[in-house]
Design a protein around this motif. Structure first.
Motif, PDB file in Angstrom:
ATOM      1  N   ARG A 184       0.824  -1.206   0.000  1.00  0.00           N
ATOM      2  CA  ARG A 184       0.000   0.000   0.000  1.00  0.00           C
ATOM      3  C   ARG A 184       0.865   1.265   0.000  1.00  0.00           C
ATOM      4  O   ARG A 184       0.508   2.273  -0.602  1.00  0.00           O
ATOM      5  CB  ARG A 184      -0.922  -0.018   1.226  1.00  0.00           C
ATOM      6  CG  ARG A 184      -1.906  -1.168   1.224  1.00  0.00           C
ATOM      7  CD  ARG A 184      -2.916  -1.016   0.100  1.00  0.00           C
ATOM      8  NE  ARG A 184      -3.772  -2.190  -0.003  1.00  0.00           N
ATOM      9  CZ  ARG A 184      -3.747  -3.059  -0.990  1.00  0.00           C
ATOM     10  NH1 ARG A 184      -2.889  -2.885  -1.985  1.00  0.00           N
ATOM     11  NH2 ARG A 184      -4.565  -4.085  -1.017  1.00  0.00           N
ATOM     12  N   VAL A 185       1.998   1.205   0.679  1.00  0.00           N
ATOM     13  CA  VAL A 185       2.919   2.345   0.659  1.00  0.00           C
ATOM     14  C   VAL A 185       3.409   2.595  -0.766  1.00  0.00           C
ATOM     15  O   VAL A 185       3.475   3.747  -1.225  1.00  0.00           O
ATOM     16  CB  VAL A 185       4.111   2.099   1.608  1.00  0.00           C
ATOM     17  CG1 VAL A 185       5.209   3.136   1.382  1.00  0.00           C
ATOM     18  CG2 VAL A 185       3.645   2.142   3.053  1.00  0.00           C
ATOM     19  N   SER A 187       1.851   1.891  -3.583  1.00  0.00           N
ATOM     20  CA  SER A 187       0.754   2.498  -4.353  1.00  0.00           C
ATOM     21  C   SER A 187       0.555   3.958  -3.980  1.00  0.00           C
ATOM     22  O   SER A 187       0.324   4.817  -4.842  1.00  0.00           O
ATOM     23  CB  SER A 187      -0.539   1.707  -4.111  1.00  0.00           C
ATOM     24  OG  SER A 187      -0.385   0.354  -4.488  1.00  0.00           O
ATOM     25  N   THR A 188       0.659   4.258  -2.681  1.00  0.00           N
ATOM     26  CA  THR A 188       0.438   5.629  -2.207  1.00  0.00           C
ATOM     27  C   THR A 188       1.536   6.568  -2.707  1.00  0.00           C
ATOM     28  O   THR A 188       1.255   7.682  -3.174  1.00  0.00           O
ATOM     29  CB  THR A 188       0.383   5.647  -0.671  1.00  0.00           C
ATOM     30  OG1 THR A 188      -0.660   4.778  -0.232  1.00  0.00           O
ATOM     31  CG2 THR A 188       0.115   7.045  -0.169  1.00  0.00           C
ATOM     32  N   ASN A 192       1.215  10.001  -5.322  1.00  0.00           N
ATOM     33  CA  ASN A 192       1.552  11.351  -4.896  1.00  0.00           C
ATOM     34  C   ASN A 192       2.893  11.859  -5.427  1.00  0.00           C
ATOM     35  O   ASN A 192       3.207  13.037  -5.245  1.00  0.00           O
ATOM     36  CB  ASN A 192       1.557  11.415  -3.360  1.00  0.00           C
ATOM     37  CG  ASN A 192       0.178  11.227  -2.767  1.00  0.00           C
ATOM     38  OD1 ASN A 192      -0.620  12.155  -2.737  1.00  0.00           O
ATOM     39  ND2 ASN A 192      -0.126  10.026  -2.303  1.00  0.00           N
ATOM     40  N   SER A 309      -5.565   8.602  -3.579  1.00  0.00           N
ATOM     41  CA  SER A 309      -4.685   7.624  -2.929  1.00  0.00           C
ATOM     42  C   SER A 309      -5.102   7.305  -1.503  1.00  0.00           C
ATOM     43  O   SER A 309      -4.488   6.448  -0.869  1.00  0.00           O
ATOM     44  CB  SER A 309      -3.245   8.148  -2.926  1.00  0.00           C
ATOM     45  OG  SER A 309      -3.116   9.288  -2.097  1.00  0.00           O
ATOM     46  N   ILE A 310      -6.137   7.980  -0.989  1.00  0.00           N
ATOM     47  CA  ILE A 310      -6.500   7.803   0.421  1.00  0.00           C
ATOM     48  C   ILE A 310      -6.945   6.380   0.720  1.00  0.00           C
ATOM     49  O   ILE A 310      -6.784   5.885   1.840  1.00  0.00           O
ATOM     50  CB  ILE A 310      -7.591   8.830   0.831  1.00  0.00           C
ATOM     51  CG1 ILE A 310      -7.742   8.888   2.353  1.00  0.00           C
ATOM     52  CG2 ILE A 310      -8.915   8.492   0.188  1.00  0.00           C
ATOM     53  CD1 ILE A 310      -6.523   9.383   3.070  1.00  0.00           C
ATOM     54  N   TYR A 312      -5.582   3.632  -0.401  1.00  0.00           N
ATOM     55  CA  TYR A 312      -4.376   2.875  -0.104  1.00  0.00           C
ATOM     56  C   TYR A 312      -3.735   3.331   1.201  1.00  0.00           C
ATOM     57  O   TYR A 312      -3.191   2.519   1.958  1.00  0.00           O
ATOM     58  CB  TYR A 312      -3.363   3.017  -1.243  1.00  0.00           C
ATOM     59  CG  TYR A 312      -3.814   2.421  -2.552  1.00  0.00           C
ATOM     60  CD1 TYR A 312      -4.498   1.209  -2.586  1.00  0.00           C
ATOM     61  CD2 TYR A 312      -3.565   3.059  -3.766  1.00  0.00           C
ATOM     62  CE1 TYR A 312      -4.911   0.655  -3.792  1.00  0.00           C
ATOM     63  CE2 TYR A 312      -3.965   2.497  -4.966  1.00  0.00           C
ATOM     64  CZ  TYR A 312      -4.637   1.301  -4.969  1.00  0.00           C
ATOM     65  OH  TYR A 312      -5.044   0.745  -6.161  1.00  0.00           O
ATOM     66  N   ILE A 313      -3.776   4.646   1.473  1.00  0.00           N
ATOM     67  CA  ILE A 313      -3.180   5.169   2.702  1.00  0.00           C
ATOM     68  C   ILE A 313      -3.871   4.572   3.920  1.00  0.00           C
ATOM     69  O   ILE A 313      -3.218   4.136   4.881  1.00  0.00           O
ATOM     70  CB  ILE A 313      -3.269   6.712   2.735  1.00  0.00           C
ATOM     71  CG1 ILE A 313      -2.407   7.323   1.625  1.00  0.00           C
ATOM     72  CG2 ILE A 313      -2.844   7.249   4.091  1.00  0.00           C
ATOM     73  CD1 ILE A 313      -2.545   8.820   1.497  1.00  0.00           C
ATOM     74  N   GLY A 365     -11.859   3.572   1.883  1.00  0.00           N
ATOM     75  CA  GLY A 365     -10.635   2.940   2.344  1.00  0.00           C
ATOM     76  C   GLY A 365     -10.867   1.977   3.500  1.00  0.00           C
ATOM     77  O   GLY A 365     -10.328   0.864   3.521  1.00  0.00           O
TER      78      GLY A 365
END
Length: 470
Positions: A184-185, A187-188, A192, A309-310, A312-313, A365
């Motif tokens: 997930r990091v 992807s995030t 960004n 992206s939230i 994934y965050i 999310g």
């Protein structure tokens, strides 16, 4: 990509004495340094770091199209339907490879060579994808995504196999949680960072265009090359540990028999419907989200990428917490129903209101993380252990088939009807999943199944079944 990684938390929890602490090198001489001793915790922490970064490049580059949606559409003069082909071509090879990825690792390549080969596919696929943008040939970009897809999902299987081989014991679920969080990091960070990379390259080149796009994607391929280095180092350390500890190569534990499909129970087919109906409303939406937030909410590109992206965050820290919650409470069907209803509410908010989209995306999310923790384990409750590999392989296969088809359909709907109709389409997909869930609830209740039992009740049921078998 999410399916193969999330189901691995079901793997066993047995102790592996060969990896226990306190061992030293075989033969005479001084003990090895802790960081060089495969049986020592410090050495295994180094291995864990390499495992976590093994899939970082794959997850970073998977959503490159979503992070650069505006730039792709403008620089290559694409419509949305052609843009979504980039996601469809990733999914097509995985309709088949879900059945054979584990076989290739176990029987053909072995875990070490297999991991390196799949990492090479990811690296080469991303380079071809970037080269296609450089020379402004979209068909070459599609071919690159196809090659990338061949390696992506199979690399996740290899990553999980390494985890079982090194951390089979009480720390295994924590290791899987850390690997999922690192995914997930990746992807995030992609969501960004890639826009900023594109703007810096545009400043150097002189103007936006397909050359700027290609250079930006080529820079992104550095993450895939980094993951390939991790695969090489990890293979070396695993080979060394095999010699020192007499440790066997890791096995996926996936036994695939396509003849088992005809014996799948009705509740399992309902779970398949829920899986496809839900995930096709998540990943294609994220792939198209950037322009949606720019056009409807007048966000800047940076703000649009951030809100997109939230999901994934939130998933990175929420997945292990919600997984613990589901483990302690049981009631999997109820939790999945809550997740699906929350997701439906989030999509309706995005479709029919102008409320701050951060609210809806945050709900999305949390619900996405909750569904992943509660849905995938249910497969193990409705099929016998010897059919688990086939069941999960088939589930991933139809998930990728659904993602490929819906990605193309979503692009066509957006080009012809707009975002409102597209959101209604996603809501319909979620409603299909919800109806399948309601049927599953009643079917399980009438059959006296344990999909919705508490952990204590499920343990008693398993104890009775074991004593009856004996």
């Amino acid at each position: 990509m999410a399916g193969s990684e999330e189901r691995q938390g079901l793997l066993g929890d047995e102790d592996d004495r060969s990896l226990g602490g306190g061992q030293t090198a075989k033969g005479p001489g001084r003990p090895m340094l802790a960081i060089c001793d495969p049986s020592h915790l410090l050495h295994r922490m180094v291995v864990l770091v390499l495992m976590c970064f093994l899939g970082f490049g794959s997850y970073f580059c998977y959503d490159n199209p979503a992070a650069l949606q505006t730039e792709l559409l403008q620089d290559l003069n694409l419509n949305t339907a052609r843009f979504m082909q980039l996601y469809a071509w990733y999914s097509w090879p995985n309709v088949v490879l879900c059945f054979f990825g584990g076989f290739l690792i176990d029987r053909v390549f072995g875990i070490r060579v297999g991991t390196i080969i799949f990492s090479l596919f990811v690296c080469v696929g991303q380079i071809i994808f970037a080269a296609g943008a450089l020379v402004n040939h979209f068909w070459l970009m599609e071919f690159g995504r196809f090659i990338f897809g061949i390696g992506g999902e199979s690399l996740a299987v290899a990553q999980n196999t390494y985890a079982v081989s090194w951390f089979k014991g009480k720390a295994l679920n924590l290791v899987f949680g850390l690997q999922l969080s690192m995914a997930r990091v990746g992807s995030t960070v992609n969501m960004n960072v890639m826009g900023w990379v594109y703007s810096k390259v545009a400043d150097l080149v002189g103007s936006p265009g397909h050359t700027t796009l290609g250079v930006s994607l080529m820079i992104a391929s550095v993450t895939c090359f980094f993951s390939l280095i991790c695969a090489l180092v990890l293979g070396f350390l695993d080979k060394r540990a095999e010699k020192i500890l007499s440790k066997e190569q890791g096995k996926t534990g996936e036994v695939i028999k396509l003849t088992d499909v005809k014996d799948f129970p009705f509740p399992l087919w309902l779970i398949f419907i829920v899986c496809v109906g839900y995930y096709v409303a998540i990943f294609p939406f994220i792939g198209l989200g950037q322009v949606f937030f720019i056009e409807k909410f007048n966000f800047s590109p940076a703000e649009a990428r951030a809100v997109n992206s939230i999901v994934y965050i939130i998933s990175a820290p929420a997945s292990p917490v919600l997984g613990f919650l589901v483990d302690k409470t049981g009631r999997n069907v109820i939790w999945v129903i809550i997740a699906v209803i929350t997701t439906l509410a989030a999509h309706m908010m995005l479709a029919f209101t102008f409320w701050n989209p951060w609210i809806a995306m945050s709900l999305l999310g949390v619900s996405y993380s909750l569904l992943a923790c509660a849905l995938w384990p249910m497969v193990a409750f409705v099929v016998p252990e010897h059919q688990l590999g086939t069941a999960y392989g088939f589930m991933q296969s139809i998930q990728n088939l659904g993602l490929a088809l819906i990605s193309m359909a979503a692009g066509a709907i957006l080009d012809s009807r707009g975002y409102l109709v597209l959101e209604v389409f996603f809501c319909i997909c979620i409603c299909i999943a919800l109806m399948a869930l309601i049927v599953l609830y009643f079917v399980d209740y009438l059959r006296g199944g344990d999909l919705n039992l508490s952990p204590s009740a499920r343990a008693r049921l398993q104890k009775v079944a074991t004593s009856d078998a004996e």
